[in-house]
Design a protein around this motif. Structure first.
Motif, PDB file in Angstrom:
ATOM      1  N   ALA A 120       0.691  -1.343   0.043  1.00 39.61           N
ATOM      2  CA  ALA A 120       0.071   0.074  -0.013  1.00 39.61           C
ATOM      3  C   ALA A 120       0.879   1.171   0.083  1.00 39.61           C
ATOM      4  N   GLU A 121       2.024   1.252   0.599  1.00 40.82           N
ATOM      5  CA  GLU A 121       3.046   2.448   0.634  1.00 40.82           C
ATOM      6  C   GLU A 121       3.387   2.662  -0.569  1.00 40.82           C
ATOM      7  N   LYS A 158       2.093   1.679  -3.457  1.00 38.50           N
ATOM      8  CA  LYS A 158       0.931   2.103  -4.333  1.00 38.50           C
ATOM      9  C   LYS A 158       1.050   3.637  -4.042  1.00 38.50           C
ATOM     10  N   THR A 159       0.797   4.178  -2.732  1.00 41.06           N
ATOM     11  CA  THR A 159       0.858   5.599  -2.437  1.00 41.06           C
ATOM     12  C   THR A 159       2.062   6.403  -2.978  1.00 41.06           C
ATOM     13  N   CYS A 160       3.269   5.650  -3.203  1.00 35.48           N
ATOM     14  CA  CYS A 160       4.547   6.409  -4.043  1.00 35.48           C
ATOM     15  C   CYS A 160       4.187   6.563  -5.486  1.00 35.48           C
ATOM     16  N   THR A 218       0.927   6.680  -6.810  1.00 31.90           N
ATOM     17  CA  THR A 218      -0.017   7.801  -6.870  1.00 31.90           C
ATOM     18  C   THR A 218       0.561   8.931  -7.051  1.00 31.90           C
ATOM     19  N   ALA A 219       1.525   9.521  -6.107  1.00 30.48           N
ATOM     20  CA  ALA A 219       2.174  10.493  -5.869  1.00 30.48           C
ATOM     21  C   ALA A 219       2.939  11.012  -7.433  1.00 30.48           C
ATOM     22  N   ARG A 257       0.148  11.870  -9.952  1.00 37.13           N
ATOM     23  CA  ARG A 257      -0.343  12.923  -9.642  1.00 37.13           C
ATOM     24  C   ARG A 257       0.760  14.297 -10.042  1.00 37.13           C
ATOM     25  N   ASP A 311      -4.957   7.768  -8.213  1.00 31.19           N
ATOM     26  CA  ASP A 311      -4.919   6.559  -7.502  1.00 31.19           C
ATOM     27  C   ASP A 311      -5.139   5.407  -8.330  1.00 31.19           C
ATOM     28  N   GLN A 327       0.480  -0.730 -10.339  1.00 24.84           N
ATOM     29  CA  GLN A 327       1.223  -1.704  -9.399  1.00 24.84           C
ATOM     30  C   GLN A 327       0.693  -3.219  -9.754  1.00 24.84           C
TER      31      GLN A 327
END
Length: 190
Positions: free
Chosen positions: A126-127, A129-131, A133-134, A137, A152, A159
């Motif tokens: 999940a971390e 995926k957050t990277c 997403t950033a 963006r 997202d 991923q």
């Protein structure tokens, strides 16, 4: 007064990560770890407490290294450039003990058993995926990706594509380089 250990703990974590990544949790015994890390049982337990505690440290190291590598690529290539380069990088890195993602391998191996390490692997994914997403963006803000895309959702798909690519790279009958090129080319169509 306690003696200072005669080993480099960080180096041992990196070594253990490679053993676990290659062999998995169940496929790695304490004897394997003691032999590979050149530690006696008492020293192993003093340094790490347990096999699971060491495995958790290796998952954390693996995830940190992945984020650091992607962050460095983004500084050099920009967000979209890093996202396009990542598929090739993960299948061509010859220093990796396996092509498949250690986090995904751990989750697949231990999730059905309800093991805490599966939950930790899931958090690290999940971390990551957050990277992603950033980066999506930032690429969107730079005008490299159209405004109608959800960063997202793009990150989740990306991923998933990378995890499949890395698993496919383990197979001899799949041309992972072609798939990596296709994933990168798809990003240009956003």
């Amino acid at each position: 007064m306690p003696r200072k250990p005669a080993y480099d703990r960080d180096a041992l974590i990196a070594q253990a990560r490679d053993v676990f990544w290659r062999q998995g949790w169940a496929g790695t015994s304490l004897k394997d770890l003691e032999r590979e890390l050149k530690l006696k049982p008492g020293s192993f337990y003093a340094a790490f407490g347990s096999k699971d505690a060491l495995y958790a440290l290796t998952l954390e190291r693996y995830a940190q290294d992945g984020v650091a590598r992607l962050t460095a690529m983004a500084k050099e290539l920009g967000p979209l450039g890093a996202l396009k380069a990542q598929p090739r990088v993960v299948i061509e890195a010859s220093e990796m003990p396996a092509r498949a993602c250690m986090l995904a391998k751990t989750y697949a191996e231990l999730q059905a058993k309800g093991h805490d390490l599966a939950a930790q692997a899931s958090l690290h994914m999940a971390e990551m995926k957050t990277c992603f997403t950033a980066l999506f963006r930032r690429a969107q803000q730079a005008g490299d990706i159209g405004p109608d895309h959800d960063p997202d959702r793009l990150a989740a798909r990306y991923q998933s594509d990378l995890l499949g690519l890395r698993l496919s790279a383990e197979r001899d009958d799949v041309n992972a380089a072609e798939i990596a090129a296709d994933i990168a080319a798809d990003l240009d169509r956003l």
